[in-house]
Design a protein around this motif. Structure first.
Motif, PDB file in Angstrom:
ATOM      1  N   PHE A 351       0.842  -1.193   0.000  1.00 15.80           N
ATOM      2  CA  PHE A 351       0.000   0.000   0.000  1.00 15.80           C
ATOM      3  C   PHE A 351       0.880   1.247   0.000  1.00 15.80           C
ATOM      4  N   THR A 352       0.541   2.236  -0.823  1.00 15.71           N
ATOM      5  CA  THR A 352       1.314   3.480  -0.851  1.00 15.71           C
ATOM      6  C   THR A 352       0.461   4.710  -0.564  1.00 15.71           C
ATOM      7  N   GLY A 353      -0.854   4.613  -0.687  1.00 11.65           N
ATOM      8  CA  GLY A 353      -1.700   5.771  -0.443  1.00 11.65           C
ATOM      9  C   GLY A 353      -3.090   5.559  -0.998  1.00 11.65           C
ATOM     10  N   LEU A 354      -3.832   6.648  -1.174  1.00 13.09           N
ATOM     11  CA  LEU A 354      -5.196   6.559  -1.688  1.00 13.09           C
ATOM     12  C   LEU A 354      -5.533   7.815  -2.478  1.00 13.09           C
ATOM     13  N   ILE A 355      -6.640   7.744  -3.187  1.00 10.12           N
ATOM     14  CA  ILE A 355      -7.181   8.897  -3.899  1.00 10.12           C
ATOM     15  C   ILE A 355      -8.549   9.197  -3.310  1.00 10.12           C
ATOM     16  N   ASP A 356      -8.763  10.439  -2.866  1.00 10.07           N
ATOM     17  CA  ASP A 356     -10.027  10.778  -2.230  1.00 10.07           C
ATOM     18  C   ASP A 356     -11.030  11.300  -3.243  1.00 10.07           C
ATOM     19  N   VAL A 357     -12.167  11.762  -2.763  1.00  8.69           N
ATOM     20  CA  VAL A 357     -13.258  12.195  -3.616  1.00  8.69           C
ATOM     21  C   VAL A 357     -12.871  13.398  -4.475  1.00  8.69           C
ATOM     22  N   ASN A 358     -11.855  14.155  -4.058  1.00  6.48           N
ATOM     23  CA  ASN A 358     -11.394  15.309  -4.840  1.00  6.48           C
ATOM     24  C   ASN A 358     -10.439  14.928  -5.954  1.00  6.48           C
ATOM     25  N   GLY A 359     -10.006  13.640  -5.934  1.00  4.17           N
ATOM     26  CA  GLY A 359      -8.952  13.244  -6.863  1.00  4.17           C
ATOM     27  C   GLY A 359      -7.576  13.542  -6.305  1.00  4.17           C
ATOM     28  N   GLN A 360      -7.508  13.948  -5.017  1.00  3.91           N
ATOM     29  CA  GLN A 360      -6.223  14.251  -4.400  1.00  3.91           C
ATOM     30  C   GLN A 360      -5.550  12.970  -3.932  1.00  3.91           C
ATOM     31  N   GLN A 361      -4.243  12.853  -4.202  1.00  4.77           N
ATOM     32  CA  GLN A 361      -3.488  11.690  -3.771  1.00  4.77           C
ATOM     33  C   GLN A 361      -2.920  11.947  -2.377  1.00  4.77           C
ATOM     34  N   LEU A 362      -3.206  11.027  -1.450  1.00  8.77           N
ATOM     35  CA  LEU A 362      -2.711  11.112  -0.077  1.00  8.77           C
ATOM     36  C   LEU A 362      -1.871   9.879   0.200  1.00  8.77           C
ATOM     37  N   SER A 363      -0.655  10.079   0.668  1.00  2.00           N
ATOM     38  CA  SER A 363       0.305   8.977   0.794  1.00  2.00           C
ATOM     39  C   SER A 363       0.600   8.658   2.254  1.00  2.00           C
ATOM     40  N   SER A 364       0.899   7.386   2.510  1.00  2.00           N
ATOM     41  CA  SER A 364       1.340   6.969   3.847  1.00  2.00           C
ATOM     42  C   SER A 364       2.082   5.645   3.737  1.00  2.00           C
ATOM     43  N   THR A 365       2.828   5.340   4.803  1.00  2.00           N
ATOM     44  CA  THR A 365       3.545   4.064   4.847  1.00  2.00           C
ATOM     45  C   THR A 365       2.606   2.932   5.230  1.00  2.00           C
ATOM     46  N   TYR A 366       1.681   3.240   6.136  1.00  2.00           N
ATOM     47  CA  TYR A 366       0.780   2.204   6.640  1.00  2.00           C
ATOM     48  C   TYR A 366      -0.677   2.606   6.452  1.00  2.00           C
ATOM     49  N   LEU A 367      -1.516   1.592   6.313  1.00  2.00           N
ATOM     50  CA  LEU A 367      -2.961   1.780   6.223  1.00  2.00           C
ATOM     51  C   LEU A 367      -3.634   0.928   7.294  1.00  2.00           C
TER      52      LEU A 367
END
Length: 384
Positions: A351-367
């Protein structure tokens, strides 16, 4: 338009504000991790939330309504990563079944037809068609009256989706105290417990020595049996000879044969003290004694009660308390914010991140996520 974040990289992204996710959010933020905590719902607690009456009707209507189907299992690509679609609405709807409710009209007893008619239409001006539409367009006048009164008093009480009671002694109560989360919460002692009998009566369950002696529903012989058993159960590990040979046998069998407890008294021990939630035969003697001992040791800490009830709903209030701790230590919160895709690295499959309802990419090491946000593709590959 949904809010955009200035910071887009975090140590941990947490999806869902359920009980487990919220405790982890508080713990991680407190040790210095950067936490982004998101929930598609506009309330805390996830599947453990509580609603006032109006919110409960809205929630039921939402689950019974039409759900837009997403692209299902189709995988997309986003900047060289696998983008797995999330269908939160579908997952939430599948989590509940047989959602039914009825409105029962209450007719006030009066001396004349005129008084009855006056009562019936007294609050009619406050009952809008839009509000009634939440339930049905085919309500009788008395049912409409009942609904109108319930909606007026909607905020006077909460209805727990997953009712919980908390032992006065145990890991959770110690965690609430040591973490400071307990300062944000209000509890009420569960002062009395009753068993519903075959004679359509509610019989109070005696839980302390004083209750046993003053009980009017327990015979003198049963009082002696119960006191003998409760004295043993409080420190049962020091008398292994008493339950020798019964360790794996049903708790019910042990109570009947070793302490001659049966009838109403047996039901009280099994379902009000031990709190068995399955068939009695599914709980063995060691399990039953452990549960009974927990109950007895919980008595006296906060008065003559073994359990506490969160005043405004168990799961939602406790979850919100831990979220507040997370926010104090820098956690970022976004409710009513949808997630479109989870991003997976093609080479490492991490896992590297997600895309929210705005189309913005949000990244993290852990989910960390509740099951509601796990893409169908992953669930089908490994249901565990």
């Amino acid at each position: 338009m949904p809010q955009q974040l200035e910071v887009t990289e975090y140590d941990v992204i947490i999806l869902g504000t359920g009980f487990v996710e919220s405790i982890l959010a508080g713990a991680l933020a407190r040790i210095g991790k950067s936490v982004l905590h998101m929930d598609t719902n506009e309330y805390y607690g996830g599947s453990w939330t509580s609603f006032n009456f109006q919110e409960l009707l809205d929630w039921a209507q939402l689950l019974q309504g039409h759900v837009e189907e997403s692209s299902g299992n189709s995988q997309e690509n986003f900047e060289g990563k696998k983008a797995l679609p999330i269908n939160f609405s579908k997952a939430r709807r599948q989590a509940y079944s047989t959602i039914e409710y009825e409105i029962y009209g209450i007719l006030k007893q009066t001396n004349s037809t005129e008084e009855n008619e006056e009562y019936l239409h007294k609050d009619e001006q406050d009952t809008s068609e839009e509000t009634i539409r939440h339930v049905s367009t085919s309500l009788s006048n008395f049912e409409r009256e009942t609904l109108a009164k319930l909606l007026k008093e909607s905020k006077q009480y909460n209805l727990d989706i997953a009712p919980k009671i908390m032992p006065c002694r145990g890991e959770l109560i110690e965690l609430l105290i040591s973490s400071g989360v307990g300062r944000y919460l209000e509890f009420k002692a569960l002062d009395k417990t009753y068993i519903y009998s075959d004679q359509d009566t509610f019989d109070k369950v005696p839980c302390s020595k004083e209750d046993v002696f003053t009980s009017q529903t327990v015979t003198l012989i049963d009082k002696r049996k119960l006191m003998r058993f409760l004295t043993f159960a409080l420190d049962f590990t020091n008398s292994p000879e008493t339950f020798e040979g019964y360790e794996e046998k049903p708790y019910e069998k042990f109570l009947k044969e070793k302490f001659q407890i049966d009838g109403k008294l047996l039901s009280a021990v099994l379902y009000a003290i031990t709190l068995i939630q399955t068939k009695a035969n599914d709980v063995n003697t060691i399990q039953g004694l452990t549960y009974t001992q927990r109950y007895l040791k919980s008595l006296g800490r906060y008065g003559n009660a073994a359990f506490l009830v969160a005043l405004y709903g168990a799961g939602s209030e406790i979850s919100q308390g831990f979220c507040r701790i997370s926010a104090v230590f820098g956690g970022i919160y976004m409710l009513n914010h949808s997630i479109k895709h989870l991003l997976i690295d093609k080479s490492s499959n991490n896992f590297t991140g997600l895309i929210d309802v705005n189309g913005q990419q949000l990244s993290s090491t852990y989910l960390i996520t509740s099951i509601d946000y796990i893409p169908e593709k992953l669930l089908q590959e490994n249901e565990e």
